[in-house]
Design an enzyme around this catalytic site. Structure first.
Site, short mmCIF file in Angstrom:
data_model
loop_
_atom_site.label_atom_id
_atom_site.label_comp_id
_atom_site.label_asym_id
_atom_site.label_seq_id
_atom_site.Cartn_x
_atom_site.Cartn_y
_atom_site.Cartn_z
N LYS A 124 52.32 30.01 -53.24
CA LYS A 124 52.31 28.93 -54.23
C LYS A 124 53.30 29.26 -55.33
O LYS A 124 53.51 30.44 -55.65
CB LYS A 124 50.92 28.79 -54.86
CG LYS A 124 50.69 27.46 -55.53
CD LYS A 124 50.26 26.41 -54.53
CE LYS A 124 50.19 25.03 -55.12
NZ LYS A 124 49.56 24.10 -54.17
N ASP A 164 53.68 19.66 -55.38
CA ASP A 164 52.30 19.72 -55.85
C ASP A 164 52.30 18.85 -57.12
O ASP A 164 53.17 18.00 -57.27
CB ASP A 164 51.88 21.19 -56.13
CG ASP A 164 50.38 21.37 -56.33
OD1 ASP A 164 49.65 21.43 -55.32
OD2 ASP A 164 49.91 21.42 -57.48
N GLY A 235 42.17 10.59 -61.01
CA GLY A 235 43.61 10.68 -60.83
C GLY A 235 44.20 9.35 -60.41
O GLY A 235 43.49 8.42 -60.01
N PHE A 236 45.54 9.25 -60.51
CA PHE A 236 46.24 8.07 -59.99
C PHE A 236 47.62 8.49 -59.50
O PHE A 236 48.54 7.71 -59.40
CB PHE A 236 46.31 6.95 -61.04
CG PHE A 236 47.08 7.32 -62.28
CD1 PHE A 236 46.49 8.10 -63.27
CD2 PHE A 236 48.38 6.88 -62.48
CE1 PHE A 236 47.20 8.45 -64.42
CE2 PHE A 236 49.10 7.21 -63.62
CZ PHE A 236 48.50 8.00 -64.59
N VAL A 239 48.23 12.02 -54.58
CA VAL A 239 47.05 12.28 -53.75
C VAL A 239 46.05 11.12 -53.86
O VAL A 239 45.51 10.65 -52.86
CB VAL A 239 46.42 13.63 -54.15
CG1 VAL A 239 45.08 13.83 -53.49
CG2 VAL A 239 47.37 14.78 -53.81
N TRP A 241 46.76 8.09 -54.61
CA TRP A 241 47.39 6.93 -53.96
C TRP A 241 47.16 6.94 -52.44
O TRP A 241 46.72 5.95 -51.86
CB TRP A 241 48.90 6.96 -54.29
CG TRP A 241 49.77 6.10 -53.44
CD1 TRP A 241 49.91 4.74 -53.53
CD2 TRP A 241 50.63 6.53 -52.38
NE1 TRP A 241 50.80 4.31 -52.58
CE2 TRP A 241 51.26 5.38 -51.87
CE3 TRP A 241 50.92 7.77 -51.80
CZ2 TRP A 241 52.17 5.45 -50.80
CZ3 TRP A 241 51.82 7.84 -50.75
CH2 TRP A 241 52.44 6.69 -50.26
O1 2IT Z 1 47.99 22.30 -52.25
C1 2IT Z 1 48.65 22.02 -51.25
O2 2IT Z 1 48.23 22.22 -50.10
C2 2IT Z 1 49.98 21.43 -51.45
N1 2IT Z 1 50.38 21.24 -52.58
C3 2IT Z 1 50.85 21.14 -50.27
C4 2IT Z 1 51.60 22.37 -49.87
C5 2IT Z 1 52.64 22.16 -48.81
O3 2IT Z 1 53.30 23.15 -48.49
O4 2IT Z 1 52.80 21.05 -48.29
#
Ligand code: 2IT
Length: 446
Positions: A124, A164, A235-236, A239, A241
């Site tokens: 990440k 993200d 949220g809007f 994700v 959506w």
């Molecule tokens: O939290 C997650 O799984 C994402 N932000 C997607 C990560 C990705 O590599 O597509």
């Protein structure tokens, strides 16, 4: 394994990192019995080893704002575990990003990616950069500066970032452009790319679609149906959506969405293409408030400064950020008759909230299972890039459905308790752990 000692070590080793400690504790508590029944994991110190990120990279990101003033942010990439594939996971640009945020997300990602059945390790990245209120030029210069440093550590066989919170197709584009400029190679080093330059169909919708497919599995297990179910979500953004789109398609009734300024209720349902498209428009204008939804659609009413979880519903989905649903919210949902709670954001619920929901025998899905459709479709994008061809929409969607069904089956396999209650948290953590742990044993001590 000695849970008490492990927790004491984690707390001592990671001072002032409550998110990482929370994520680790949840996993350790739920895999404890399984690890104790399988002594090979202790023999090879797998739990201790899986807790430690393989590498944490912290770097300075310097860029110039529109007034010509240099600005500085902090950039991160946590390469958590590479046992089953290259590091894989998103990049978050949000003022709340710290080393703690990155560590908890990378840790969760390792288990989540394992659940997808695809060969992806966990990682990440991100920065405390706040895209809110920034011009297009500022966002581009920031992304370029961020990638100028990050490119030293990533590659299609090493580490493949994606989006993200705060990082969508636009930011992935600017980062990809910079990677190409420096490295002179057009390769699958990022996912969430545009369709014309290596992206996959369904990737933008995938996290939300996958979560609703997973919810479908939960409903099936209870011989229940999604049709007509009253849903709310937080949220809007992207994700939210994707989730709204799939809920509408399958005939659920989404009545509330939220932003940092409060929430809106629309008793007619947030289910028309116009309303759902407006979520994206709101998001893209980056004003970061949901209130204008109620100005645009007369059937919607805005409740300023309140949390959406007070709206009575049968299904609640967290689609914003970590720890957005706490114990009080969980108790309110239970009191109002909620039947299913789905974490679509990563670690959307506090440990106390999960505890309250599970005690009340509410069907609860953890993020690392329910939101795995996003990274799974990133995995499909990597496959398409490696083969240098593209699958059509139906092909990607079928694969995504199959992956989500498999994750659900695995949660049932490892999480069903004696009284029949499916503990999805336990199921997801054990199933995710096994594949990574066994790969680590096979590859020796490293
Ligand atoms: O939290 C997650 O799984 C994402 N932000 C997607 C990560 C990705 O590599 O597509």
């Amino acid at each position: 394994m000695d849970l008490k000692k492990l927790m004491a070590d984690i707390e001592a080793k990671n001072p002032a990192q409550p998110l990482y400690i929370q994520a680790a504790k949840e996993v350790l508590e739920t895999i404890e019995d399984f690890v104790n029944e399988n002594p090979k994991y202790d023999k090879y110190s797998i739990v201790e080893r899986i807790l430690e990120p393989e590498r944490i990279i912290i770097f300075k990101v310097t860029w110039v704002d529109d007034k010509g003033k240099p600005q500085v942010n902090r950039g991160f990439r946590v390469q958590h575990n590479m046992a089953i594939g290259p590091y894989k996971g998103g990049i978050r640009f949000h003022p709340s990003v710290t080393e703690d945020t990155m560590k908890f997300l990378a840790f969760e990602q390792t288990f989540k990616n394992s659940l997808t059945t695809l060969p992806m390790g966990g990682g990440k990245g991100g920065s405390d950069f706040d895209p809110k209120g920034k011009s297009e030029g500022e966002v581009m210069r920031f992304c370029q500066a961020f990638m100028t440093e990050l490119q030293k550590y990533i590659g299609p066989e090493t580490d493949v970032p994606a989006g993200d919170i705060g990082v969508g197709a636009r930011e992935v584009g600017y980062m990809y452009g910079q990677y190409k400029r420096i490295r002179d190679e057009h390769v699958g080093v990022l996912t969430g790319k545009g369709l014309q330059w290596g992206g996959s169909l369904i990737r933008p919708e995938a996290t939300g679609f996958g979560a609703v497919y997973f919810l479908g599995g939960m409903l099936d297990a209870k011989k229940d149906t999604i049709k007509g179910k009253r849903c709310i979500l937080s949220g809007f953004g992207n994700v939210a959506w994707g989730t709204a789109l799939k809920l509408a398609e399958l005939g659920a009734k989404l009545v509330a969405i939220s932003g940092p300024d409060g929430y809106i209720i629309d008793e007619e349902g947030i289910n028309t293409p116009e309303k759902i498209a407006y979520m994206t428009e709101l998001n893209e204008t980056r004003n970061n408030v949901v209130a204008p939804f109620a100005d645009k659609f007369k059937s919607a009413k805005f409740f300023p400064g309140r949390k959406v979880w007070e709206v009575p519903c049968e299904i609640a989905l967290t689609c914003a950020i970590q720890n957005e649903l706490d114990e009080n919210d969980a108790n309110l949902l239970i009191k109002n008759g909620v039947k299913y709670v789905v974490e679509v954001s990563n670690m959307g619920c506090t440990a106390e909230a999960i505890n309250a929901l599970q005690k009340a025998k509410i069907n609860f899905a953890p993020g690392k299972a329910a939101n795995a459709g996003g990274v799974a479709t990133s995995g499909l994008e990597m496959s398409q890039n490696a083969m240098k061809l593209s699958w059509n929409r139906e092909e990607v969607d079928e694969k995504l459905k199959g992956i989500m069904k498999n994750i659900h089956d695995n949660c049932v396999k490892y999480g069903t308790e004696k009284n029949g209650y499916i503990n999805y948290v336990k199921g997801a953590n054990i199933a995710g752990f096994i594949k990574v742990a066994d790969a680590m044993i096979a590859q020796g001590v490293y």
